[in-house]
Design an enzyme around this catalytic site. Structure first.
Site, mmCIF file in Angstrom:
data_model
loop_
_atom_site.group_PDB
_atom_site.id
_atom_site.type_symbol
_atom_site.label_atom_id
_atom_site.label_comp_id
_atom_site.label_asym_id
_atom_site.label_seq_id
_atom_site.Cartn_x
_atom_site.Cartn_y
_atom_site.Cartn_z
ATOM 1 N N ASP A 182 -4.008 -18.145 3.925
ATOM 2 C CA ASP A 182 -5.123 -18.826 3.243
ATOM 3 C C ASP A 182 -5.852 -19.778 4.189
ATOM 4 O O ASP A 182 -7.074 -19.875 4.186
ATOM 5 C CB ASP A 182 -4.669 -19.537 1.956
ATOM 6 N N TYR A 228 0.797 -1.225 0.000
ATOM 7 C CA TYR A 228 0.000 0.000 0.000
ATOM 8 C C TYR A 228 0.833 1.280 0.000
ATOM 9 O O TYR A 228 0.281 2.366 0.079
ATOM 10 C CB TYR A 228 -0.930 0.016 1.223
ATOM 11 N N ASP A 234 -6.297 -6.228 5.364
ATOM 12 C CA ASP A 234 -7.410 -5.631 4.623
ATOM 13 C C ASP A 234 -8.443 -6.712 4.283
ATOM 14 O O ASP A 234 -9.635 -6.564 4.539
ATOM 15 C CB ASP A 234 -6.839 -5.009 3.329
ATOM 16 N N LYS A 238 1.961 -14.927 5.024
ATOM 17 C CA LYS A 238 2.130 -15.867 3.921
ATOM 18 C C LYS A 238 3.650 -16.059 3.753
ATOM 19 O O LYS A 238 4.217 -15.946 2.669
ATOM 20 C CB LYS A 238 1.475 -15.243 2.673
#
Ligand code: NAP
Length: 433
Positions: A299, A178, A323, A245
């Site tokens: 995930d 971002y 987010d 991740k």
């Protein structure tokens, strides 16, 4: 003195400017600034807090929310405390009044007063102006996006046991993808980056690929980890789960995991137990009064917050994961329209509803103001006015139980909806009763 207030004084003597808001410096003669004192805040009894109406449904939900918040403060503290709301301009209203979406004066006041309750602001996708929300977060270094998600009885949740949902998400707000370091696929900058990578590192990037840079820093990770763990300790929560991740993005998300564990074990040693320690040293049985710090791959978490939400309490995530998981967690309770969120830093905060401008409902007195009201209650908790925040939360629960709600919820309950204003009136009646 409570309520909306703007005083516009004139720096020079150009009388033409006399009642044109915003042309000259605002002089605040009513409230006092919230100051930073040591590691905490010094909050006067009548703090000045900025307020932006927002775009679309923003003005109607924000103005009604302010009435409810003021009423709760008055119920909790009588004349002893009140907020001096100072309206500042941004978005469509600022564009039409001053020809820019985020006037310099708004920026100046934000830097000066540092606390803001706002309605949603429009951000176009893929083109046009930059997100004002992101701009404000960066301006005040509001590095944590905090979103509590807890089921309220009466909402139409897709879960069998929505009452098991009670999470607070701490999303890092200033780093990761971002930061806006990206180039269009056919730009000269993308060409430079492609050539540089090929020449120096023998890395090839497709000619038709846009390029973005992902950064995750130690300092930024440590401060959000610190805030999340401290929150867990202060609020006697059960666990903090680091979401990442890191199996794929080892040096960014993997580092986020590693640095977060370091903060937990070095700075909060007496308060926490890691999952490894739980299994190896405590035979799987949590020692009393300690907080479990564990980590999960992103995930996997998306399915687990649905199948067993009770396993998640405080979630600590880098910007992009945070987010996504914030909205997914919001969906578990059935309606993200009722959620509020806070963007906070060491000194300052922007408090807002989670939802957007819902333009199709703008000006129709249909939209639900609960998101901004809940954001207001987070603001009150942040400044230590918990009593007023609790009054707000109880009034919302009561209205839901009575099925006196706006259209977005009434349509699932099969009851006649209240308008935005009438819903706020009803909350005020509950608060006063
Ligand atoms: P949205 O404005 O949240 O609206 C999506 C749908 O959610 C609406 O059509 C409506 O659903 C429902 N909804 C949202 N808020 C509601 C409320 N208070 N009362 C009743 N229903 C509500 O999302 P969007 O259409 O993706 O975004 C529109 C604009 O808002 C975009 O420009 C976006 O950038 C901006 N936005 C701003 C913020 C912010 O300022 N923090 C946050 C998110 C989005 P139904 O159709 O089912 O009735």
């Amino acid at each position: 003195m409570t309520g909306l207030h703007h005083i516009f004084a004139i720096k020079d003597l150009e009388s033409t400017y006399l009642f044109i808001p915003y042309i000259r410096k605002v002089v605040d003669t009513v409230g006092k600034k919230i100051e930073l004192k040591g590691n905490g805040l010094s909050v006067p009894d009548n703090p000045t807090i900025l307020q932006i109406d927002g775009d679309g449904i923003g003005p109607e939900i924000t103005q009604n929310a302010l009435r409810v918040i003021d009423s709760a403060i008055s119920k909790a503290y009588g004349k002893e405390k009140s907020i001096n709301w100072m309206k500042v301009y941004a978005g469509d209203e600022a564009q039409s009044k001053f020809g820019e979406r985020f006037p310099k004066e708004t920026e100046k006041l934000l830097k000066e007063y540092r606390f803001l309750l706002k309605g949603p602001l429009e951000t176009p996708v893929g083109k046009g102006f930059r997100s004002l929300n992101v701009h404000m977060r960066l301006l005040l270094d509001l590095y944590a996006n905090v979103r509590p998600v807890r089921y309220i009885e009466g909402l139409d949740s897709p879960l069998k046991h929505p009452e098991r949902v009670d999470m607070v998400i701490f999303r890092e707000n200033t780093d990761d993808l971002y930061t806006g370091i990206e180039w269009q696929y056919d730009s000269s900058e993308a060409k430079v980056v492609r050539e540089l990578l090929k020449k120096n590192l023998d890395v090839s990037i497709d000619k038709d690929a846009g390029i973005g840079i992902k950064t995750i820093g130690k300092f930024k990770t440590e401060r959000i980890a610190r805030m999340a763990i401290k929150y867990a300790i202060d609020n006697k929560r059960k666990s903090v789960t680091i979401m990442h991740k890191g199996n794929i993005m080892k040096y960014t998300e993997g580092a986020f995991r590693e640095w977060s564990y370091e903060v937990a074990t070095k700075e909060f040693r007496n308060h926490i137990v890691t999952e490894d320690e739980l299994n190896n040293e405590h035979k799987g049985s949590m020692p009393k009064g300690k907080i479990l710090v564990n980590d999960r791959i992103a995930d996997n978490m998306f399915q687990q917050i649905v199948t067993r939400p009770e396993s998640y309490d405080i979630i600590l995530a880098p910007n992009l994961n945070g987010d996504y998981i914030s909205d997914a967690a919001g969906a578990l309770i059935g309606d993200i329209g009722v959620l509020g969120g806070a963007n906070i830093g060491d000194y300052g905060g922007v408090f807002e509803a989670v939802h957007g401008t819902a333009p199709k409902y703008a000006g129709k007195n249909i939209a639900n103001p609960m998101g901004v009201i809940t954001a207001g209650s987070l603001l009150l908790i942040h400044i230590g006015w918990d009593k007023a925040a609790n009054i707000i939360n109880s009034s919302l629960i009561k209205a839901m139980k009575e099925k006196k709600v706006t259209n977005d919820i009434a349509r699932f309950m099969g009851v006649k909806p209240l308008g935005t204003k009438e819903f706020a009136d009803h909350l005020i009646d509950i608060i006063k009763s």
